[in-house]
Structure formats: C-alpha cells, structure tokens
Design an enzyme around this catalytic site. Structure first.
Site: not given
Ligand code: FCB
Length: 451
Positions: A361, A83
C-alpha cells in the site's frame, strides 16, 4: 535517477508487479446480504460517535454487486495484480463452524473475474473485519481466535488456492491491535494496553501458524504478512529525544519485525511494557518466525518523535509526535515524504534483509472535486504517486529487493473512523450514484503502465 525525475515503467524490471490495493469492508457493502455475519466494524459503526461522519459501510462502494465494473477499471489501468481481502464474516458468519456457501461463491466469482482480465489475485485473509461473534469471546485477546483464524484460513485457501497464488495473512497488525484495543479509535474500541499487546501476539501467532497451514494446503503458494511501517527520526540530536525515537520505533516497527525475523520481541520494549507484556507460550516465537516468501510493506508517512514525560501514554512510551514545520501534508495531515520511503526500505533491508518486499500500500488523500469537465484534477495525488515511484526506484537501485507496488486504492472508499471524509482512490466514487471516474492520478498511472 534523481528524486525529481518521473520514472517510466521501463525503469523497473519487466517482471515487476504493478497493482492496486483494496479491502473488503471498505468497498464491498452488501453488509447484510447472502448470509454475511456482523463484523466488529459493523458493530463499531453502529455505536454513536465512533465514525466521524456518522456513516457505516453497509453499502460503501457496492463493490459486492459492481465488481465486474471495478475489475474492468483495474484492467483499464493496466495493472497486472489486484490486492483484495476476504471478509471473514461472509465465509463464517459466526466466526467458526460451517462455511456460508454464498460467501465463498462471491470470492469464486471475484477471483475468476480477475483471472479473466489478466489480473493476478493477491488475497489478504484479515483486513480488520473480525466476526463480531468472536469479539464477544474476547476477539484477538483470546488465544481461541488463533484457532478460529486457522479454520477460516484452511477453508479459504482450499477453496481459492487453485487460482490464488499469493496470500497475505494479516494487514497492519499495529493498526488492528494498537488502534483497535488500546487507542480505542478503531474497532473494537478497546482501551487497554495489555489487551492490545496480547492481541498483537495472537495476531502474529495466527500469522505464523497460517503460513505453515497454507504451505501444506498449497505447495506453490507465496505467503507473507503486511505491516504498516514508518521511518522514525528524533526531533533533536539530544540524547532524550534519540532515546524517545528508539522507544517509539520499538512499539511501532520492531515489535512486529523482530519476532517475524526470528529475534523474539525487542527487550527494550518488553521492559517498558512491564505488566502489559503479552503471555507467550513455548513454541510461539518459533511459529511466528516461520519463513515467508515476502514482507508486505505499507508506507504512508514518516514520524518525528520527542521525549515527553507527560505524554498521554505517560510512564510507558513517554513520547510525543512532532509536526515538522513547512512540509507538505496530505488531507489527513500526514507528511508527504518520498525520501521517507527510501529511508524505510533501506533500513528494513539493512536490519532484516527480507528475501523480497512487496509495497502492498502507498497512497494519499486530498480534497477531490469532480469538476464540470467531468474530471478530477488531483494534481497533488498525481505528484505524490510520481515522486513515490521515483523513490521506490531509488531504493531498488540501492539494492532493496522490492518486487511489486500496489497503489492504495483503486476506489475512494470507507476510510474507517473517518467514514467517507477521506478519498484515497485513483478513481473518484460518487456515492449517490455509485459512478466511478478515473482521477488525473489514475489516468496517469494508466499511461505509465501502458507505455
Ligand atoms: C492503511 C489501511 C488501509 C487504508 C489506508 C489509508 O492503514 O491498511 O485500509 O485505510 O491506511
């Protein structure tokens, strides 16, 4: 599987996506190269006091030049998906107008590099680096930015769509709007609630319209949006705290989920917002609710909420976040809670029933040190990763349709207002030499994937 068992890859479906996640501004550097325009984050970094260590991302991880090596690292881990985000000001230095060929050519190379290494490209169109020229005209508070985003989306999807099959319109609108336009801690540093809410409406609208546009351009594309979501509980069973938790959930989660799933903005949050509620034109809510192929979920931590009539956002949310005592925390102070991931995913499934979820994420920051043996023994991150994968499996066993997991992040990088103080990578970056070293967590993820 019990929460304490470390899962193996075979515990997951054979067609599961295993990835790493990155973003343009945080790793690319080359801030002024090849015709790239200024972004709101470049400007924000240049304003004294905005970034905790006074740094900027003009060089960052120098990924713009070192991408072959970084993709090699991803391949070495054994992931099958990667990604990344496209930097809008590289493509359209002034936000609109004629595309910058050098910017497009960079993403051509990058995407080809992924395909050569067996990495399926997952492109995010907006990971917060709005062209500064658009900010001068109001940024996301202006409805014109929606039109500009569509022009940009059209250019990028036409150029890369023969090779990129997965598209994420926006990353974490809550952060780009609330932190950026109300809390003043992210670019562009605004402090108006009404602006933040108008921005959030335009971001969601631009998402919905972009979904239609991408489908017209690329019949086979899979399209979604990524939200930052949090499981939220009340600090006590008292009615006041329960109501506070609901208010908080309204702005944090439901404000975005409800309209995306065709329910419009939550009535209770609209009532709280009063005059700060956004202007919504006829047809907007239908556009926002355009069906997607997946919901992207970023999960980091749970939140505990108490009622607080004197809270900073007084008169509005009247809530205060409470730190649970005696719990594990990351270097950021974020509570470590694999159970929170189970709670969050099962709640999303119960309340919204998306066809597919991608965990776009998940990760943690700790004080990492390169030791004399040339290694980074990040046992806390390793344990975080293992326990969150076990939690993910638990949620999937309970019927939540998660189709992929992307670890944040491949590399240590520029962590927004924290500058380089926070390391989230599976690979350690020595910023003086730009040397990358897989941490123990990264080595384990590689073994897990290659098993
Ligand atoms: C999320 C963001 C990413 C990174 C992580 C730790 O909020 O999407 O860019 O900063 O946190």
């Amino acid at each position: 599987m019990s929460a304490n068992t470390v899962p193996t890859r075979q515990d997951f479906p054979a067609d599961f996506r295993w990835g790493v996640s990155t973003s343009s501004f945080q790793i690319e550097g080359a801030g002024r190269e090849d015709g790239k325009g200024e972004s709101i984050w470049d400007r924000f970094c240049s304003e004294p006091g905005r970034i905790r260590d006074g740094s900027n991302a003009l060089v960052a991880c120098d990924h713009y030049h070192r991408w072959p090596q970084d993709l090699d690292l991803a391949k070495q881990l054994g992931v099958n998906a990667y990604r990344f985000s496209v930097a809008w000001p590289r493509i359209l230095p002034q936000g609109r107008g004629a595309p910058n060929e050098a910017g497009l050519a960079f993403y051509d190379r990058l995407v080809d590099g992924m395909l050569e290494r067996g990495l399926d490209p997952w492109a995010t169109l907006y990971h917060w680096d709005l062209p500064q020229a658009l900010q001068e005209q109001g940024g996301w508070t202006s409805r014109d930015t929606v039109a500009a985003f569509l022009e940009y989306t059209d250019i990028v999807t036409r150029r890369l769509g023969d090779r990129v099959k997965h598209w994420i319109t926006h990353n974490e609108p809550w952060c780009s709007c609330i932190m950026g336009y109300w809390e003043g801690v992210h670019a562009p540093g605004g402090t108006s609630l009404a602006d933040a809410m108008q921005a959030s409406h335009h971001v969601l609208l631009s998402h919905g319209q972009a979904v239609g546009l991408i489908r017209r351009n690329l019949a086979q594309a899979q399209v979604g949006i990524t939200l930052s979501l949090h499981p939220i509980t009340a600090a006590s069973p008292h009615a006041a705290d329960l109501a506070a938790a609901r208010r908080h959930d309204g702005l944090r989660n439901r404000w975005f989920l409800d309209p995306l799933f065709g329910r419009g903005y939550p009535e209770d949050t609209l009532a709280l917002l009063g005059q700060a509620a956004p202007r919504v034109l006829p047809g907007d809510l239908d556009a926002i609710a355009t069906p997607t192929d997946f919901l992207g979920v970023n999960y980091y931590f749970p939140e505990v909420v108490a009622d607080d009539p004197d809270a900073r956002h007084g008169g509005l949310m009247r809530t205060r976040l409470v730190e649970r005592e005696g719990v594990e925390r990351t270097g950021f102070g974020w509570e470590v809670s694999p159970q929170g991931l189970v709670d969050l995913l099962t709640r999303i499934q119960r309340d919204y029933g998306p066809a597919a979820i991608q965990l776009t994420e998940n990760g943690s920051t700790f004080e990492d040190r390169l030791t004399p043996d040339g290694r980074v023994h990040d046992k806390e991150r390793l344990s975080y990763l293992q326990r969150h994968l076990a939690a993910l499996k638990q949620a999937m066993d309970a019927g939540v349709p998660v189709k992929g997991y992307f670890a944040w992040s491949l590399l240590d990088n520029f962590e927004w207002a924290e500058g380089y103080l926070r390391r989230f990578g599976l690979a350690y970056v020595d910023y003086a030499t730009q040397q990358r070293t897989l941490k123990d967590s990264g080595l384990w993820y590689g073994r897990f994937l290659n098993e």
